[in-house]
Design an enzyme around this catalytic site. Structure first.
Site, PDB file in Angstrom:
ATOM      1  N   ARG A  51       0.849  -1.191   0.000  1.00 14.34           N
ATOM      2  CA  ARG A  51       0.000   0.000   0.000  1.00 14.34           C
ATOM      3  C   ARG A  51       0.886   1.242   0.000  1.00 14.34           C
ATOM      4  O   ARG A  51       0.633   2.206  -0.691  1.00 14.34           O
ATOM      5  CB  ARG A  51      -0.957   0.006   1.205  1.00 14.34           C
ATOM      6  CG  ARG A  51      -1.658   1.360   1.372  1.00 14.34           C
ATOM      7  CD  ARG A  51      -2.912   1.384   2.242  1.00 14.34           C
ATOM      8  NE  ARG A  51      -2.918   0.468   3.341  1.00 14.34           N
ATOM      9  CZ  ARG A  51      -2.173   0.563   4.457  1.00 14.34           C
ATOM     10  NH1 ARG A  51      -1.344   1.578   4.607  1.00 14.34           N
ATOM     11  NH2 ARG A  51      -2.268  -0.336   5.402  1.00 14.34           N
ATOM     12  N   TYR A 103     -15.907  17.523 -15.546  1.00 14.88           N
ATOM     13  CA  TYR A 103     -16.230  16.100 -15.640  1.00 14.88           C
ATOM     14  C   TYR A 103     -17.320  15.775 -14.602  1.00 14.88           C
ATOM     15  O   TYR A 103     -17.189  16.157 -13.428  1.00 14.88           O
ATOM     16  CB  TYR A 103     -14.967  15.269 -15.375  1.00 14.88           C
ATOM     17  CG  TYR A 103     -15.223  13.792 -15.349  1.00 14.88           C
ATOM     18  CD1 TYR A 103     -15.477  13.089 -16.527  1.00 14.88           C
ATOM     19  CD2 TYR A 103     -15.232  13.089 -14.154  1.00 14.88           C
ATOM     20  CE1 TYR A 103     -15.725  11.728 -16.504  1.00 14.88           C
ATOM     21  CE2 TYR A 103     -15.475  11.731 -14.121  1.00 14.88           C
ATOM     22  CZ  TYR A 103     -15.723  11.053 -15.298  1.00 14.88           C
ATOM     23  OH  TYR A 103     -15.974   9.706 -15.267  1.00 14.88           O
ATOM     24  N   ASP A 175      -6.616  19.321 -13.966  1.00 13.69           N
ATOM     25  CA  ASP A 175      -6.963  18.008 -14.509  1.00 13.69           C
ATOM     26  C   ASP A 175      -6.492  17.996 -15.955  1.00 13.69           C
ATOM     27  O   ASP A 175      -7.080  18.630 -16.823  1.00 13.69           O
ATOM     28  CB  ASP A 175      -8.487  17.810 -14.399  1.00 13.69           C
ATOM     29  CG  ASP A 175      -8.943  16.452 -14.920  1.00 13.69           C
ATOM     30  OD1 ASP A 175      -8.243  15.856 -15.757  1.00 13.69           O
ATOM     31  OD2 ASP A 175     -10.040  16.007 -14.510  1.00 13.69           O
ATOM     32  N   LYS A 200      -7.644   7.074 -19.293  1.00  6.80           N
ATOM     33  CA  LYS A 200      -7.927   7.586 -20.630  1.00  6.80           C
ATOM     34  C   LYS A 200      -6.683   7.484 -21.531  1.00  6.80           C
ATOM     35  O   LYS A 200      -6.281   6.397 -21.863  1.00  6.80           O
ATOM     36  CB  LYS A 200      -8.460   9.017 -20.522  1.00  6.80           C
ATOM     37  CG  LYS A 200      -9.511   9.206 -19.403  1.00  6.80           C
ATOM     38  CD  LYS A 200     -10.803   8.467 -19.665  1.00  6.80           C
ATOM     39  CE  LYS A 200     -11.751   8.408 -18.469  1.00  6.80           C
ATOM     40  NZ  LYS A 200     -12.075   9.673 -17.837  1.00  6.80           N
TER      41      LYS A 200
HETATM   42  C1  LIG Z   1     -12.633  10.102 -16.598  1.00  6.39           C
HETATM   43  C2  LIG Z   1     -12.277  11.420 -16.063  1.00  6.39           C
HETATM   44  C3  LIG Z   1     -12.106  11.609 -14.683  1.00  6.39           C
HETATM   45  C4  LIG Z   1     -12.335  10.503 -13.676  1.00  6.39           C
HETATM   46  O1  LIG Z   1     -11.394   9.483 -13.810  1.00  6.39           O
HETATM   47  P1  LIG Z   1     -11.710   7.938 -13.455  1.00  6.39           P
HETATM   48  O2  LIG Z   1     -10.431   7.262 -13.810  1.00  6.39           O
HETATM   49  O3  LIG Z   1     -12.878   7.523 -14.280  1.00  6.39           O
HETATM   50  O4  LIG Z   1     -12.011   7.899 -12.001  1.00  6.39           O
HETATM   51  C5  LIG Z   1     -11.740  12.866 -14.245  1.00  6.39           C
HETATM   52  N1  LIG Z   1     -11.561  13.891 -15.111  1.00  6.39           N
HETATM   53  C6  LIG Z   1     -11.706  13.735 -16.435  1.00  6.39           C
HETATM   54  C7  LIG Z   1     -11.487  14.900 -17.344  1.00  6.39           C
HETATM   55  C8  LIG Z   1     -12.075  12.503 -16.961  1.00  6.39           C
HETATM   56  O5  LIG Z   1     -12.248  12.371 -18.279  1.00  6.39           O
END
Ligand SMILES: *Cc1c(COP(=O)(O)O)cnc(C)c1O
Length: 386
Positions: A51, A103, A175, A200
């Site tokens: 962890r 998001y 982000d 992604k």
């Molecule tokens: C998918 C996404 C998230 C969340 O991420 P997860 O891996 O699904 O928890 C946050 N911000 C953006 C811009 C995203 O496309």
């Protein structure tokens, strides 16, 4: 060669990754272990419990830090778990100024989890960064930015946001999921924390859910590692291995995503069934100049609306696509189409989402790395059926 002197593609492949010391294996092994034998109490090889730290995850964390031009990386079980960690750095009474076109899952995390613990959120259209200052006060601890935004592809000036954050002594978190470090490196523009949904583009093959935080400041890093270890939302060794593999082709994939994105966006603009096309590469995009300044290229994320703005039309288009798959998520090698109003953004109240442009006929595309001609032919046949 020092990692700092490497260009992006070289870093993506080599940074943080070293041949395995026991066998010489060129690929970082999947250290599928929870614990590590100690020679005597307190005498170990840097790993005590997975962890806290695991060698496969550690290699990935160092690789991610390097490609974001940061010093420290930390990986989490999902993108939302990474954002959850940032919010846990705050205290009750603290305030956050966040992008309004956010998001959907981040909006849900902020409003249904952290509001309950006494943190106050302001959701602001940041296309003009000066607007942020209207919402900053002595309690503001964090400015949270997404750019390009999801799904409206708005562009926010990261450097301008960082000046505001510094002036008021608060943190700037970005982000960077949509842009990826190949297109944009927020730490170089003054951000304090970069966040990724690694799920992604970084993973890139739609086979892992993971999140990451990257920063340059030792104090912020200490906080992140303390929360990562205390809350325990870490990612698994197998997933870390898959993402290390994915990142080796990040630069190649994003080049192709961007080329295909340009071709698809230009095609959509000429189709008479299509009303608006949102893609930051267009010269008439509201913040095209900022996109040009802070991004290397414009990527393969595109949103568009249909003339008449009927929900049935949008649902028919996404249903009739054959090469594009109808699915949530983005950033994989395969092209995906989604309907934000009923899918990714269903958690945001209709009135709220329409204010930011997420109308009933809005369709979002994650343009993959297939042959552009096939993608355009697919969109053409689906739109012609209307
Ligand atoms: C998918 C996404 C998230 C969340 O991420 P997860 O891996 O699904 O928890 C946050 N911000 C953006 C811009 C995203 O496309």
């Amino acid at each position: 060669m020092d990692e700092k002197d490497m260009n992006f593609g070289t870093k993506a492949i080599h940074a943080g990754v070293h041949p395995d010391p026991t066998t010489g294996a060129i690929m970082t092994p999947i250290y599928q272990t929870s614990t590590y034998v100690q020679e005597e109490v307190g005498k170990h090889k840097g790993y005590e419990y997975s962890r806290t730290l695991n060698p496969t995850r550690h290699a990935l964390e160092q690789n991610l830090a390097a490609i974001e031009n940061g010093k420290f990386g930390a990986c989490f079980g999902s993108g939302l778990a990474a954002i959850d960690c940032v919010l846990k750095m705050l205290n009750p009474g603290d305030e956050v100024v966040s992008t309004n076109d956010l998001y959907g899952g981040t909006y849900r995390l902020f409003t249904t989890i952290f509001e309950k613990y006494g943190i106050k959120f302001h959701f602001v259209g940041m296309e003009n960064a000066g607007k942020i200052e209207e919402y900053v006060n002595e309690n503001t601890r964090l400015i949270w930015v997404e750019t390009p935004t999801n799904p409206m592809m708005n562009i926010i000036d990261i450097e301008a946001c960082s000046k505001i954050a510094k002036k008021h002594g608060c943190l700037l978190g970005v982000d960077n999921t949509f842009a990826t470090p190949y297109l944009q490196t927020p730490l170089d523009l003054g951000a304090d924390i970069v966040m990724h949904s690694v799920t992604k583009f970084l993973g890139g093959h739609s086979d892992v859910v993971m999140g990451a935080l990257i920063c340059n400041d030792q104090k912020i890093a200490d906080e992140i590692y303390r929360i990562q270890n205390s809350s325990g939302a870490v990612t698994a060794p197998m997933d870390s291995f898959l993402v290390l593999r994915g990142i080796k082709t990040l630069h190649l994939r994003i080049q192709r995503h961007s080329e295909n994105g340009k071709k698809v966006a230009e095609y959509l603009k000429t189709n008479e069934k299509v009303d608006k096309v949102y893609w930051p590469g267009f010269e008439d995009h509201a913040n095209h100049e900022i996109a040009k300044k802070q991004m290397k290229d414009f990527g393969g994320m595109i949103s568009f609306t249909l003339k008449g703005n009927k929900i049935e039309d949008a649902l028919n288009v996404v249903k009739n696509l054959e090469v594009f798959s109808l699915a949530e998520s983005l950033g994989g090698v395969e092209s995906l189409a989604g309907h934000p109003a009923t899918m990714t953004h269903a958690a945001i109240p209709k009135e709220e989402r329409e204010k930011s442009g997420v109308v009933d006929s809005l369709i979002r595309l994650s343009v993959g790395v297939e042959d552009a001609d096939d993608l355009i032919a697919d969109l053409d046949q689906a739109l012609n059926k209307l």
